[in-house]
Write an enzyme that holds these catalytic residues in place. Structure first.
Site, PDB file in Angstrom:
ATOM      1  N   HIS A  56      62.551  18.138  23.811  1.00 21.58           N
ATOM      2  CA  HIS A  56      62.518  19.561  23.487  1.00 21.58           C
ATOM      3  C   HIS A  56      63.936  20.088  23.339  1.00 21.58           C
ATOM      4  O   HIS A  56      64.814  19.746  24.113  1.00 21.58           O
ATOM      5  CB  HIS A  56      61.807  20.340  24.605  1.00 21.58           C
ATOM      6  CG  HIS A  56      61.723  21.799  24.314  1.00 21.58           C
ATOM      7  ND1 HIS A  56      60.732  22.335  23.518  1.00 21.58           N
ATOM      8  CD2 HIS A  56      62.523  22.831  24.675  1.00 21.58           C
ATOM      9  CE1 HIS A  56      60.925  23.639  23.410  1.00 21.58           C
ATOM     10  NE2 HIS A  56      62.005  23.972  24.096  1.00 21.58           N
ATOM     11  N   ASP A  87      53.465  32.521  30.010  1.00 27.10           N
ATOM     12  CA  ASP A  87      54.798  32.595  29.401  1.00 27.10           C
ATOM     13  C   ASP A  87      54.789  33.537  28.208  1.00 27.10           C
ATOM     14  O   ASP A  87      55.719  34.316  28.019  1.00 27.10           O
ATOM     15  CB  ASP A  87      55.269  31.195  28.974  1.00 27.10           C
ATOM     16  CG  ASP A  87      56.576  31.291  28.208  1.00 27.10           C
ATOM     17  OD1 ASP A  87      57.550  31.796  28.799  1.00 27.10           O
ATOM     18  OD2 ASP A  87      56.621  30.923  27.023  1.00 27.10           O
ATOM     19  N   ARG A 122      59.829  40.349  28.555  1.00 24.16           N
ATOM     20  CA  ARG A 122      61.278  40.085  28.649  1.00 24.16           C
ATOM     21  C   ARG A 122      61.997  40.573  27.401  1.00 24.16           C
ATOM     22  O   ARG A 122      63.100  41.111  27.463  1.00 24.16           O
ATOM     23  CB  ARG A 122      61.529  38.585  28.834  1.00 24.16           C
ATOM     24  CG  ARG A 122      61.139  38.077  30.217  1.00 24.16           C
ATOM     25  CD  ARG A 122      61.122  36.552  30.253  1.00 24.16           C
ATOM     26  NE  ARG A 122      62.377  35.958  29.884  1.00 24.16           N
ATOM     27  CZ  ARG A 122      62.515  34.730  29.362  1.00 24.16           C
ATOM     28  NH1 ARG A 122      61.455  33.977  29.162  1.00 24.16           N
ATOM     29  NH2 ARG A 122      63.697  34.258  29.069  1.00 24.16           N
ATOM     30  N   SER A 124      60.304  29.319  31.429  1.00 27.56           N
ATOM     31  CA  SER A 124      59.570  29.520  30.177  1.00 27.56           C
ATOM     32  C   SER A 124      59.439  28.197  29.412  1.00 27.56           C
ATOM     33  O   SER A 124      58.345  27.782  29.026  1.00 27.56           O
ATOM     34  CB  SER A 124      60.325  30.564  29.341  1.00 27.56           C
ATOM     35  OG  SER A 124      59.895  30.574  28.016  1.00 27.56           O
ATOM     36  N   LYS A 178      55.861  25.195  29.276  1.00 27.62           N
ATOM     37  CA  LYS A 178      55.213  24.668  28.072  1.00 27.62           C
ATOM     38  C   LYS A 178      55.347  23.149  28.007  1.00 27.62           C
ATOM     39  O   LYS A 178      54.419  22.449  27.605  1.00 27.62           O
ATOM     40  CB  LYS A 178      55.820  25.326  26.819  1.00 27.62           C
ATOM     41  CG  LYS A 178      55.405  26.796  26.720  1.00 27.62           C
ATOM     42  CD  LYS A 178      56.122  27.545  25.627  1.00 27.62           C
ATOM     43  CE  LYS A 178      57.540  27.863  25.983  1.00 27.62           C
ATOM     44  NZ  LYS A 178      58.198  28.934  25.293  1.00 27.62           N
TER      45      LYS A 178
HETATM   46  N1  URA Z   1      62.807  29.377  24.492  1.00 23.78           N
HETATM   47  C1  URA Z   1      61.697  29.599  25.228  1.00 23.78           C
HETATM   48  O1  URA Z   1      60.659  28.987  25.007  1.00 23.78           O
HETATM   49  N2  URA Z   1      61.781  30.513  26.228  1.00 23.78           N
HETATM   50  C2  URA Z   1      62.894  31.219  26.504  1.00 23.78           C
HETATM   51  O2  URA Z   1      62.889  32.020  27.422  1.00 23.78           O
HETATM   52  C3  URA Z   1      64.039  30.976  25.730  1.00 23.78           C
HETATM   53  C4  URA Z   1      63.960  30.039  24.711  1.00 23.78           C
END
Ligand code: URA
Length: 440
Positions: A82, A161, A168, A183, A187
């Site tokens: 990622h 998230d 946010r 965050s 995932k």
């Molecule tokens: N990418 C994400 O998935 N979350 C964040 O908070 C910042 C970048």
């Protein structure tokens, strides 16, 4: 328990218990805690930070808020990769096939682009016919047969998230290292791979503008991954310039193909090799030397490119585009950005380069907008390169002529010039594991 007390405790910098964290996150997801109290909670985290234990528990709660993939029907060690985001980041399109061609297993769920960063799924969909939605059985079967499939991530991955991010975004709490770490990792953990390699980008086109912040983010994400029982390695890479030469969709696919053939820009090639080797090592394929030699031979023998073609075909795409990238049609309109001076490119505002690509149509202004797969930018000169007045710095492509002037204005403002050659960051800066930091 009252959310007021949880907010107050975090505001005073005290460590929250697992029950308090679950109460806050689950209550917010269920609609029982209103936005204004969650916003205060997020701001308290922003200023007070979180301990590793708090972070591990909050991420676990966010992971469990939605679907969690069970990849146990795929044989072997599944390694995910990622990136924390960037401009021109087509690494998955090279690393996926390369790792699979060397015997690794890549069951990849990717996202679409939003804002100045592009998404792997949008890029893949430039290939005519290619489908990025697949049912679970077909996904498992494809990874078992080919070692590789890349699909769009389920809409119900970590819904906590999604809801937190939306809040946010409007409360100035996106740029918090613990919140970013939770965050991203929520995932990743829900995506179900056994091990994780993280590309933590640094510089003007990344979330983390400084090496120190990127190291901190990397340490937090590694702590969360390891805390969830998954071996996790973070590699810090340069995003102070666009990655490679191509930013867009069709043109990034073409650059990925060239790289799988052993060509492509040097910075991008190096990053792809580094990540492929790291993923193969985590997958138990061999030591560094063995994996490096497997990567080299998969490229030299054409097996890495064949693997991409096999994946494209299996996902319903026209694989002739992989062997004949000239089939991608050129954009209707193009314009050159010309150097106004002699000297050096001293800096690039890479985020502005990404935003220019969006203006031209290569990315989404919002979730509903479409993509112009032929739009984008090709960079001929980047930070550190010597230039002469009249040199072509970059070429802009689009299907919408009316975007060219604004694109040119933005891209030209993204370049800085000077008489002295600047120090350019290394492509691969450092790695972080549970054992610590290694700088390169
Ligand atoms: N990418 C994400 O998935 N979350 C964040 O908070 C910042 C970048």
């Amino acid at each position: 328990m009252r959310i007021y007390d949880v907010i107050d405790k975090k505001k005073k910098g005290m460590e929250l218990t697992e029950e308090e964290i679950y109460f806050a996150i689950n209550g917010f997801v269920a609609g029982e805690i209103p936005d204004y109290q969650m916003a205060a909670f997020l701001m308290a985290i922003y200023f007070q930070g979180m301990t590793d234990r708090e972070l591990i528990e909050m991420t676990k709660c966010m992971t469990e808020s939605g679907d969690m993939a069970d990849l146990s029907r795929i044989q072997g060690i599944k390694v995910d990769k990622h990136s924390t985001g960037g401009v021109g980041d087509k690494t998955t399109l090279v690393v996926g096939p390369l790792v699979a061609a060397c015997g690794g297993k890549v069951a990849k769920m990717s996202g679409r682009g939003l804002g100045f960063t592009g998404g792997t799924i949008d890029k893949l969909e430039s290939i005519p016919g290619l489908a990025t939605a697949m049912d679970e059985d077909a996904f498992f079967e494809t990874v078992n047969d080919l070692g590789l499939a890349i699909i769009g991530q389920s809409a119900n991955i970590a819904p906590a998230d999604k809801k937190l991010y939306a809040l946010r975004d409007v409360t100035s709490t996106v740029d918090s290292i613990p919140l970013i770490a939770a965050s991203i990792m929520s995932k990743k953990l829900a995506a179900g791979s056994d091990k994780i390699v993280l590309d933590v980008t640094v510089g003007s086109g990344a979330f983390m503008k400084s090496l120190d912040d990127a190291l901190l983010l990397a340490e937090k994400m590694v702590a969360i991954g390891e805390g969830a029982g998954k071996e996790t390695v973070a590699i810090l890479t340069d995003m102070d310039v666009p990655l490679g030469e191509a930013v867009g969709n069709d043109i990034e696919i073409i650059e990925a193909i060239q790289t799988l053939q052993g060509g492509g820009p040097e910075d991008f090639r190096r990053i792809c090799q580094t990540f492929s080797i790291a993923m193969l090592m985590l997958g138990g394929i061999g030591d560094e030397k063995t994996c490096a030699s497997l990567v080299k031979s998969a490229i030299d023998e054409g097996r890495a490119l064949d693997k991409l073609a096999a994946m494209v075909e299996r996902q319903g795409g026209d694989s002739s585009y992989i062997y004949h990238p000239e089939k991608f049609r050129k954009a209707i309109y193009e314009m050159k950005l010309i150097s106004p001076v002699d000297g050096f490119v001293t800096h690039m505002d890479t985020e502005a380069c990404g935003r220019t690509a969006v203006i031209l149509g290569a990315g989404r202004e919002n979730k509903e907008s479409g993509i112009d797969s032929r739009a984008g930018i090709r960079f001929y000169k980047k930070t550190g390169d010597p230039i002469r007045q009249g040199d072509v710095l970059a070429r802009l492509y689009t299907s919408r002529e009316e975007t060219l002037q604004e694109g040119m204005k933005n891209l030209s403002a993204a370049y800085s010039f000077g008489a002295e050659k600047p120090q350019r960051m290394k492509s691969v800066l450092a790695s972080v594991t549970k054992d610590g930091i290694q700088r390169y």
